[in-house]
Design a protein around this motif. Structure first.
Motif, PDB file in Angstrom:
ATOM      1  N   ASN A  63       0.822  -1.209   0.000  1.00  0.00           N
ATOM      2  CA  ASN A  63       0.000   0.000   0.000  1.00  0.00           C
ATOM      3  C   ASN A  63       0.854   1.254   0.000  1.00  0.00           C
ATOM      4  O   ASN A  63       2.047   1.230   0.276  1.00  0.00           O
ATOM      5  CB  ASN A  63      -0.994  -0.001   1.179  1.00  0.00           C
ATOM      6  N   SER A 109       0.928   5.093   1.527  1.00  0.00           N
ATOM      7  CA  SER A 109       0.367   5.968   2.542  1.00  0.00           C
ATOM      8  C   SER A 109       0.846   7.381   2.287  1.00  0.00           C
ATOM      9  O   SER A 109       2.043   7.613   2.109  1.00  0.00           O
ATOM     10  CB  SER A 109       0.812   5.537   3.941  1.00  0.00           C
ATOM     11  N   THR A 110      -0.080   8.312   2.242  1.00  0.00           N
ATOM     12  CA  THR A 110       0.295   9.706   2.104  1.00  0.00           C
ATOM     13  C   THR A 110      -0.120  10.412   3.382  1.00  0.00           C
ATOM     14  O   THR A 110      -1.229  10.245   3.865  1.00  0.00           O
ATOM     15  CB  THR A 110      -0.419  10.358   0.903  1.00  0.00           C
ATOM     16  N   LYS A 136      -3.831  10.702   7.513  1.00  0.00           N
ATOM     17  CA  LYS A 136      -3.249   9.656   6.688  1.00  0.00           C
ATOM     18  C   LYS A 136      -4.263   9.248   5.629  1.00  0.00           C
ATOM     19  O   LYS A 136      -5.412   8.942   5.956  1.00  0.00           O
ATOM     20  CB  LYS A 136      -2.892   8.450   7.561  1.00  0.00           C
ATOM     21  N   SER A 161      -4.545   6.591   2.526  1.00  0.00           N
ATOM     22  CA  SER A 161      -3.782   5.500   1.940  1.00  0.00           C
ATOM     23  C   SER A 161      -4.632   4.640   1.031  1.00  0.00           C
ATOM     24  O   SER A 161      -5.860   4.663   1.083  1.00  0.00           O
ATOM     25  CB  SER A 161      -3.142   4.648   3.039  1.00  0.00           C
ATOM     26  N   LYS A 162      -3.969   3.911   0.186  1.00  0.00           N
ATOM     27  CA  LYS A 162      -4.662   3.044  -0.760  1.00  0.00           C
ATOM     28  C   LYS A 162      -3.755   1.895  -1.153  1.00  0.00           C
ATOM     29  O   LYS A 162      -2.569   1.884  -0.831  1.00  0.00           O
ATOM     30  CB  LYS A 162      -5.106   3.822  -1.998  1.00  0.00           C
ATOM     31  N   TRP A 168      -9.653   5.876  -1.607  1.00  0.00           N
ATOM     32  CA  TRP A 168      -8.648   6.102  -0.573  1.00  0.00           C
ATOM     33  C   TRP A 168      -9.281   5.896   0.798  1.00  0.00           C
ATOM     34  O   TRP A 168     -10.459   6.195   0.987  1.00  0.00           O
ATOM     35  CB  TRP A 168      -8.126   7.542  -0.628  1.00  0.00           C
ATOM     36  N   GLN A 201       5.365  10.652   2.308  1.00  0.00           N
ATOM     37  CA  GLN A 201       4.663   9.479   1.785  1.00  0.00           C
ATOM     38  C   GLN A 201       5.576   8.276   1.933  1.00  0.00           C
ATOM     39  O   GLN A 201       6.791   8.407   1.869  1.00  0.00           O
ATOM     40  CB  GLN A 201       4.375   9.623   0.283  1.00  0.00           C
ATOM     41  N   SER A 236      -4.848  -1.046   4.004  1.00  0.00           N
ATOM     42  CA  SER A 236      -4.906   0.405   4.035  1.00  0.00           C
ATOM     43  C   SER A 236      -5.993   0.900   4.977  1.00  0.00           C
ATOM     44  O   SER A 236      -5.943   2.024   5.452  1.00  0.00           O
ATOM     45  CB  SER A 236      -5.220   0.960   2.637  1.00  0.00           C
TER      46      SER A 236
END
Lengths: 268, 249
Positions: free
Chosen positions: A36, A38-39, A65, A67-68, A133, A183, B113
């Motif tokens: 994955n 994560s930003t 956070k 994330s995808k 997301w 990220q 996630s």
């Protein structure tokens, strides 16, 4: 608000295969590869943001956070490899295994434009990467020296898509007065154990420096999520299951509570 | 519709009832506006007073965040400055979505996630981000009705209430999905729709409604095809939400 109960540990690179074999034989579940992106977003420093709300309650500024999933097909030269748990030790582990321009394109929702890297242009998986997301804010884990597992509150919603002219995640986050902080990508394997316990074994790469943060080793995270923070029964049960796992692995891998400050997403 | 009363809904329903061929599902709506209390840091070096005024106007226009909740669809649209996101509280929300390119909410869990139990984005904004956003108004429409007319028009209508009482009557017009659309399109669909809308406006006139707001705008100036068949349902929802914002704000 989800309560995440967790315990952590680490192993070195050389122990990977043995650990997987041990887990598979002890618990009868197979390792599943996952990855994955994560930003992490922080409040825009160009704005004055108060720390209290209208009711004069303190609301601390936290990072968000978002994330995808990251399709592993985007790893250069992946075509001649099988995507399973054997893949992870083969990744060029010091450097970011995917093209960092690709990551920017995910955030800017520009995946349909060609990417100038012959490895990446042809990947069909680009188009199957949706604009979904997970948007979440985590509190600092609960304090207390008598705790046996780490307990963290996570508030999450799911983004399905963005709309508007040239819309993308970055634009919307900017409208919320948030800017990109850092990220990272995670690639690892997970085991689904009984009673909704998940054990993850993973490596992390920072996107900006393109370096592996977990160099020479793997992080281990065993956790479960409880839907309601008021559901004490479920929380106690989850804690007990994690402690059972801790006992089962004792002497081989020591699952511990991490320093809660290392899991603090608040702005300093 | 500004000068309506709660009874207008009944009058309107009576007026269109002769052409109704089927009654569809109920629906509901929640419309929230948030105003940000975030200020841009003033740059002292080169700021004339006119610049400041401009900036003030600019920020007044831009610091409102609209949120539309569609409880039946478990979806929520946030709009600010014509940029929108669709959020959901359900990880199964895309199960009916047959498009493999977008049916991937589950992948968020598969890829570790997600923390499994998403909640509404309104919860996050009004709790975790309440230092940045103040809720200004909440307009609710419960027990909305929808029906399809002979002309193949899907009409949704609902009385809206805010905390101060009755707010107005909301009518949404849309072409019915082809499956239960009795109207066979021989002429251009778009112009047919325009005629249908005009019919409804005439009906409104006969029951004495003269002031109303109407919107058929879209967020992407380019994207909307009149039939809307190829458009992503989430994008369509954003456009619908944007139309609500134009009418309700």
């Amino acid at each position: 608000m989800v309560q995440q109960l967790s315990l952590f540990s680490a192993i070195d690179d050389g122990s990977y295969n043995l650990f997987l074999a041990t887990m598979t034989t002890s618990f009868g579940t197979a390792p599943i590869i996952y990855s994955n992106l994560s930003t992490i977003w922080k409040p825009d420093p160009n704005y004055e943001i108060s720390t209290v709300n209208v009711k004069n309650q303190l609301v601390e500024q936290t990072r968000i956070k978002v994330s995808k999933e990251l399709p592993l097909e985007v790893i250069p030269n992946i075509d001649d490899k099988i995507i399973d748990y054997n893949l992870i030790p083969q990744l060029n582990t010091d450097n970011l295994p995917v093209d960092h321009t690709f990551i920017d394109k995910i955030i800017d929702n520009q995946l349909d434009t060609p990417i100038n890297n012959n490895n990446l242009v042809e990947h069909k998986s680009f188009n199957t990467t949706s604009n979904n997301w997970a948007f979440s804010i985590s509190d600092i884990p609960a304090a207390g020296s008598t705790r046996k597992v780490s307990m963290q509150t996570i508030t999450e919603s799911i983004i399905l898509n963005t709309s508007g002219k040239d819309s993308c995640l970055r634009k919307f986050m900017n409208e919320l007065y948030y800017i990109l902080d850092y990220q990272y990508i995670t690639i690892g394997v997970k085991f689904h154990l009984k009673h909704n316990i998940i054990l993850e074994l993973y490596k992390i790469w920072d996107v900006k420096s393109r370096k592996q943060i977990t160099k020479n080793g793997y992080l281990i995270k065993a956790y479960t999520n409880v839907n309601k923070s008021t559901d004490l029964d479920q929380i106690n049960r989850g804690e007990q299951q994690l402690l059972n796992l801790q006992r089962d692995l004792q002497g081989y891998v020591d699952l511990k509570i991490p320093d809660r400050k290392s899991m603090d997403s608040r702005m300093q | 519709m500004d000068k309506a009363t709660p009874a207008t809904l009944t009058e309107f329903k009576d007026a269109v009832s002769s052409s109704i061929i089927s009654i569809e599902s109920n629906w509901a709506l929640e419309f929230r506006t948030y105003r940000s209390q975030v200020k841009k840091k003033v740059n002292n070096n080169n700021n004339s007073s006119t610049n400041k005024e401009e900036e003030q106007n600019e920020s007044d226009r831009n610091n409102v965040l609209y949120s539309l909740a569609f409880p039946q669809r478990k979806k929520n649209v946030l709009i600010k400055n014509k940029i929108a996101i669709v959020t959901t509280t359900s990880l199964d929300v895309d199960n009916e979505n047959t498009n493999p390119n977008t049916n991937s909410v589950r992948r968020l869990i598969d890829s570790c996630s997600s923390a499994w139990y998403p909640e509404t984005i309104d919860n996050i904004i009004s709790n975790k981000l309440s230092n940045m956003w103040i809720q200004r108004q909440l307009i609710k429409g419960d027990a909305g009705e929808s029906f399809i007319t002979q002309d193949g028009l899907l009409i949704k209508c609902c009385n809206l209430f805010s905390s101060f009482g009755f707010k107005g009557l909301l009518i949404e017009l849309k072409e019915a999905p082809p499956a239960n659309n009795a109207h066979t399109a021989t002429i251009d669909d778009n112009s047919h729709f325009t005629i249908c809308v005009k019919t409804i406006l005439d009906i409104l006139k006969t029951i004495g409604i003269k002031t109303y707001k109407m919107s058929n705008d879209t967020l992407n100036e380019d994207a909307m095809s009149p039939t809307g068949s190829n458009i992503d349902e989430n994008i369509e929802l954003c456009n619908l939400a944007y139309q609500y914002v134009n009418v309700l704000d």
